[in-house]
Write a protein that holds these residues in place. Structure first.
Motif, mmCIF file in Angstrom:
data_model
loop_
_atom_site.group_PDB
_atom_site.id
_atom_site.type_symbol
_atom_site.label_atom_id
_atom_site.label_comp_id
_atom_site.label_asym_id
_atom_site.label_seq_id
_atom_site.Cartn_x
_atom_site.Cartn_y
_atom_site.Cartn_z
ATOM 1 N N ASN A 151 -76.226 17.035 -41.187
ATOM 2 C CA ASN A 151 -75.101 17.738 -40.566
ATOM 3 C C ASN A 151 -74.409 16.917 -39.482
ATOM 4 N N TYR A 152 -74.895 15.726 -39.224
ATOM 5 C CA TYR A 152 -74.347 14.870 -38.170
ATOM 6 C C TYR A 152 -72.967 14.351 -38.580
ATOM 7 N N GLU A 153 -71.988 14.476 -37.697
ATOM 8 C CA GLU A 153 -70.604 14.106 -38.017
ATOM 9 C C GLU A 153 -70.277 12.692 -37.531
ATOM 10 N N GLY A 154 -71.150 11.775 -37.798
ATOM 11 C CA GLY A 154 -70.933 10.390 -37.414
ATOM 12 C C GLY A 154 -71.506 9.468 -38.471
ATOM 13 N N THR A 155 -71.648 8.198 -38.111
ATOM 14 C CA THR A 155 -72.123 7.152 -39.026
ATOM 15 C C THR A 155 -73.573 6.815 -38.697
ATOM 16 N N ILE A 156 -74.348 6.495 -39.728
ATOM 17 C CA ILE A 156 -75.776 6.219 -39.532
ATOM 18 C C ILE A 156 -76.152 4.911 -40.223
ATOM 19 N N MET A 157 -76.924 4.079 -39.532
ATOM 20 C CA MET A 157 -77.621 2.948 -40.160
ATOM 21 C C MET A 157 -79.103 3.151 -39.863
ATOM 22 N N GLY B 223 -70.391 -7.725 -44.745
ATOM 23 C CA GLY B 223 -70.249 -6.366 -45.235
ATOM 24 C C GLY B 223 -69.531 -5.488 -44.239
ATOM 25 N N LEU B 224 -69.163 -4.294 -44.694
ATOM 26 C CA LEU B 224 -68.425 -3.357 -43.860
ATOM 27 C C LEU B 224 -69.055 -1.978 -43.950
ATOM 28 N N VAL B 225 -69.355 -1.382 -42.790
ATOM 29 C CA VAL B 225 -69.855 -0.011 -42.721
ATOM 30 C C VAL B 225 -68.694 0.875 -42.312
ATOM 31 N N LYS B 226 -68.366 1.849 -43.161
ATOM 32 C CA LYS B 226 -67.227 2.731 -42.919
ATOM 33 C C LYS B 226 -67.673 4.005 -42.200
ATOM 34 N N ARG B 227 -66.714 4.666 -41.589
ATOM 35 C CA ARG B 227 -66.981 5.915 -40.887
ATOM 36 C C ARG B 227 -67.620 6.936 -41.842
ATOM 37 N N LEU B 228 -68.651 7.608 -41.345
ATOM 38 C CA LEU B 228 -69.429 8.650 -42.041
ATOM 39 C C LEU B 228 -70.380 8.092 -43.101
ATOM 40 N N ASP B 229 -70.436 6.762 -43.254
ATOM 41 C CA ASP B 229 -71.479 6.189 -44.118
ATOM 42 C C ASP B 229 -72.851 6.507 -43.539
ATOM 43 N N PRO C 65 -67.370 12.023 -30.652
ATOM 44 C CA PRO C 65 -65.956 11.663 -30.701
ATOM 45 C C PRO C 65 -65.670 10.881 -31.983
ATOM 46 N N ARG C 66 -64.469 11.005 -32.495
ATOM 47 C CA ARG C 66 -64.123 10.326 -33.752
ATOM 48 C C ARG C 66 -63.969 8.826 -33.514
ATOM 49 N N SER C 67 -64.553 8.037 -34.379
ATOM 50 C CA SER C 67 -64.401 6.586 -34.305
ATOM 51 C C SER C 67 -63.318 6.144 -35.269
ATOM 52 N N GLY C 68 -62.995 4.847 -35.226
ATOM 53 C CA GLY C 68 -62.105 4.287 -36.237
ATOM 54 C C GLY C 68 -62.789 4.254 -37.592
ATOM 55 N N ASN C 69 -62.048 3.976 -38.645
ATOM 56 C CA ASN C 69 -62.610 3.990 -39.994
ATOM 57 C C ASN C 69 -63.567 2.826 -40.240
ATOM 58 N N ASP C 70 -63.297 1.672 -39.620
ATOM 59 C CA ASP C 70 -64.187 0.519 -39.749
ATOM 60 C C ASP C 70 -65.162 0.537 -38.581
ATOM 61 N N VAL C 71 -66.413 0.904 -38.860
ATOM 62 C CA VAL C 71 -67.398 1.106 -37.790
ATOM 63 C C VAL C 71 -68.130 -0.187 -37.450
ATOM 64 N N VAL C 72 -68.632 -0.904 -38.442
ATOM 65 C CA VAL C 72 -69.312 -2.186 -38.218
ATOM 66 C C VAL C 72 -68.819 -3.186 -39.269
ATOM 67 N N GLY D 135 -71.954 -16.600 -37.377
ATOM 68 C CA GLY D 135 -71.183 -15.427 -37.739
ATOM 69 C C GLY D 135 -71.128 -14.402 -36.624
ATOM 70 N N GLN D 136 -70.605 -13.237 -36.955
ATOM 71 C CA GLN D 136 -70.499 -12.201 -35.943
ATOM 72 C C GLN D 136 -70.546 -10.808 -36.560
ATOM 73 N N ALA D 137 -70.981 -9.853 -35.740
ATOM 74 C CA ALA D 137 -70.959 -8.433 -36.102
ATOM 75 C C ALA D 137 -70.060 -7.733 -35.097
ATOM 76 N N THR D 138 -69.007 -7.121 -35.584
ATOM 77 C CA THR D 138 -68.022 -6.481 -34.713
ATOM 78 C C THR D 138 -68.120 -4.972 -34.857
ATOM 79 N N VAL D 139 -68.321 -4.318 -33.720
ATOM 80 C CA VAL D 139 -68.334 -2.856 -33.693
ATOM 81 C C VAL D 139 -66.902 -2.381 -33.488
ATOM 82 N N GLY D 140 -66.475 -1.402 -34.305
ATOM 83 C CA GLY D 140 -65.084 -0.986 -34.331
ATOM 84 C C GLY D 140 -64.617 -0.213 -33.110
ATOM 85 N N ALA D 141 -63.354 0.197 -33.170
ATOM 86 C CA ALA D 141 -62.726 0.905 -32.052
ATOM 87 C C ALA D 141 -63.356 2.277 -31.844
#
Length: 536
Positions: free
Chosen positions: A489-495, A347-353, A315-322, A381-387
């Motif tokens: 080929n994965y259509e999501g974000t990866i760390m 820092g900011l992890v964006k969608r499809l990074d 499913p598509r996530s928001g643009n700001d992932v972490v 501090g904090q780490a927020t996972v996006g919508a």
């Protein structure tokens, strides 16, 4: 240096290889490849005499100093890390211990001519065997493998399993033998330690015979490949990339020869069938029958299996992932002391990074991933996972949460309630669990099988953020390549944290370098990052 001739070995009723031969000369660096179960470890054990061949010979001079690093390091305890490495040379370890005992006795006022004579003899032999250099060499190798000088006096039993593997590897290297056998030496090493080991082995004057799932490590070191597969031993001159290309060329040539032979055989068999009943052609028919009986059929072996899968469309996530804001983490040691891991991580992890999380050993790469996944809390501090972000998490420690009493099928069924049995079996088949394999107990699975099982479990729940901590551990090179293609080929974000440089170069689009001062983001591939920091 070492000559293997006509080697045949059966194991548990299974033929590993028949009539295999190869030669390793002084100073040669040789890679050993083949699918799991083909007999790579058995070949090492045959060379060092832990097993005996059913036929054939393995010849090398009795005076040749041979050391073997295996995945089974045994029980290490009762010494410091440094002492354990020094005692890799049993005689040197014995002499060092005896010299220390006599010197202590002399300090305590004990004295005899016999003691002094024995001390002199021991010191002379110790020096002759390089004993006064061994401590320096042991410390140097331990440091190169990531165990710093202030940790080298720690009791060896206080180290975790992965760090004990490094100590066992150091025991082999510090002896500087003439011939080293190594079974997966890069397992449990980080990138920095792998780069150091590669450099050390390049400068090593002796011969090396090794197996490794790290493609780049093999390419940078070996100049010959010995392949064990389909009950045969085949030699290729070149590194792993050359082997792969040459192997494909030979296979294509073999398939072409097989097809020509099949066409010829069909033509001859048609002639025999057509004229078998005619007396006028009896001699010709008999001649062709004898000819066919003498022909050795060309056999084309099936391709080795590799995992075969693709991640489901997430499913598509928001643009700001972490979003990470001023993250800090401090652990409290068993002694009650605070140990700062990192601080000021923003820092900011964006969608499809596709983010490679890198840093020296102990920088806190895995800890950062655990904070993002909610497995541990940040000190500050904090780490927020996006919508609409759904996380799939894999780590080398994920295998610890598998229920050893479950079967493979039951383990996946426990984690997924809404899929049919047919779907589950097809999924497991893609990860090479076929037929009776799905009824295996988790407790008897190998490390590679457990890794594949965890990956299968992740696939059952579509997620749009994959957090992967050393996903390639225990996977062979072909399976790593399949995982690379799936991630591309994965259509999501990866760390991702990985010590496999080839893997990182293929997958990542951004690099996050973690150190005690925080994190620094490098836009671009892992190769571009290495160029930017002037690394290998």
């Amino acid at each position: 240096m070492i000559t293997v001739s006509g080697l045949t070995k059966n194991y548990g009723g299974q033929v590993l290889y028949t009539n295999g031969s190869f030669f390793i000369g002084p100073g040669e660096k040789v890679g050993l490849v083949g699918p799991n179960g083909a007999g790579k470890t058995s070949l090492f054990r045959l060379i060092v005499g832990e097993e005996r061949p059913d036929a054939g010979t393995i010849d090398y001079a009795k005076s040749l100093r041979v050391c073997y690093f295996s995945q089974n390091v045994g029980e290490l305890k009762g010494r410091s890390a440094l002492e354990e490495v020094i005692h890799g040379n049993v005689r040197l370890g014995f002499l060092k211990t005896e010299i220390s005992k006599i010197e202590k006795a002399l300090e305590d006022g004990e004295y005899s001519d016999e003691m002094l004579e024995k001390l002199g003899d021991y010191q002379t032999e110790f020096e002759k065997l390089g004993g006064y250099d061994i401590e320096y060499q042991a410390a140097e190798v331990l440091t190169g493998l990531g165990i710093m000088p202030d940790e080298q006096q720690r009791p060896v039993e206080s180290f975790s399993g992965g760090w004990k593997m490094r100590i066992a590897l150091a025991k082999v290297l510090a002896q500087r033998p003439e011939f080293i056998l190594m079974d997966e030496p890069t397992n449990y090493l980080d990138v920095e330690s792998i780069v150091w080991l590669e450099s050390w082995l390049k400068n090593f004057k002796g011969a090396v015979f090794m197996t490794s799932h790290d493609r780049e490590f093999m390419n940078g070191l070996v100049k010959k490949i010995v392949e064990v597969n389909h009950k045969t031993i085949t030699v290729y001159s070149g590194n792993y990339d050359y082997y792969e290309k040459e192997r494909n060329i030979r296979r294509e040539q073999l398939i072409a020869s097989s097809e020509r032979q099949e066409a010829m055989l069909k033509k001859e068999e048609e002639f025999i069938a057509k004229f078998a009943a005619r007396a006028s052609h009896a001699a010709q028919v008999q001649s062709r029958v004898k000819k066919l009986d003498k022909i050795e059929r060309i056999e084309v072996m099936p391709e080795d299996e590799a995992i075969n899968f693709e991640f489901p469309k997430p499913p598509r996530s928001g643009n700001d992932v972490v979003k990470m804001e001023n993250l800090a983490k401090t652990w409290v040691t068993p002694e009650g002391k605070e140990k700062k891991v990192f601080s000021g991580v923003t820092g900011l992890v964006k969608r499809l990074d596709r983010v490679a999380v890198v840093g020296v050993n102990g920088a806190g790469k895995s800890t950062l991933l655990k904070i993002i996944n909610g497995m541990t809390e940040a000190t500050e501090g904090q780490a927020t996972v996006g919508a609409n972000v759904h996380v799939g998490y894999f780590s080398q420690y994920s295998m610890d949460v598998l229920n050893p009493q479950n079967t493979v099928f039951d383990e996946v069924r426990y984690r997924v309630k809404d899929k049919s049995d047919g779907y589950m079996r097809n999924l497991l088949a893609a990860f090479l669990f076929r037929g009776d394999d799905v009824d295996k107990k988790v407790s008897v699975l190998s490390g590679g099988e457990k890794s594949r099982l965890i990956l299968a479990c992740i696939l059952t729940n579509p997620c749009n953020l994959l957090i992967l901590d050393e996903p390639t551990n225990h996977l062979d090179i072909r399976s790593r390549e399949v995982l690379v293609e799936a991630l591309k080929n994965y259509e999501g974000t990866i760390m991702i944290v990985s010590h496999d440089r080839h893997f990182l170069k293929q997958v990542t689009t951004t690099v996050a370098e973690v150190d005690k001062g925080g994190v620094r983001f490098y836009p671009g591939t892992y190769s571009e990052y290495l160029q930017a920091v002037g690394d290998h």
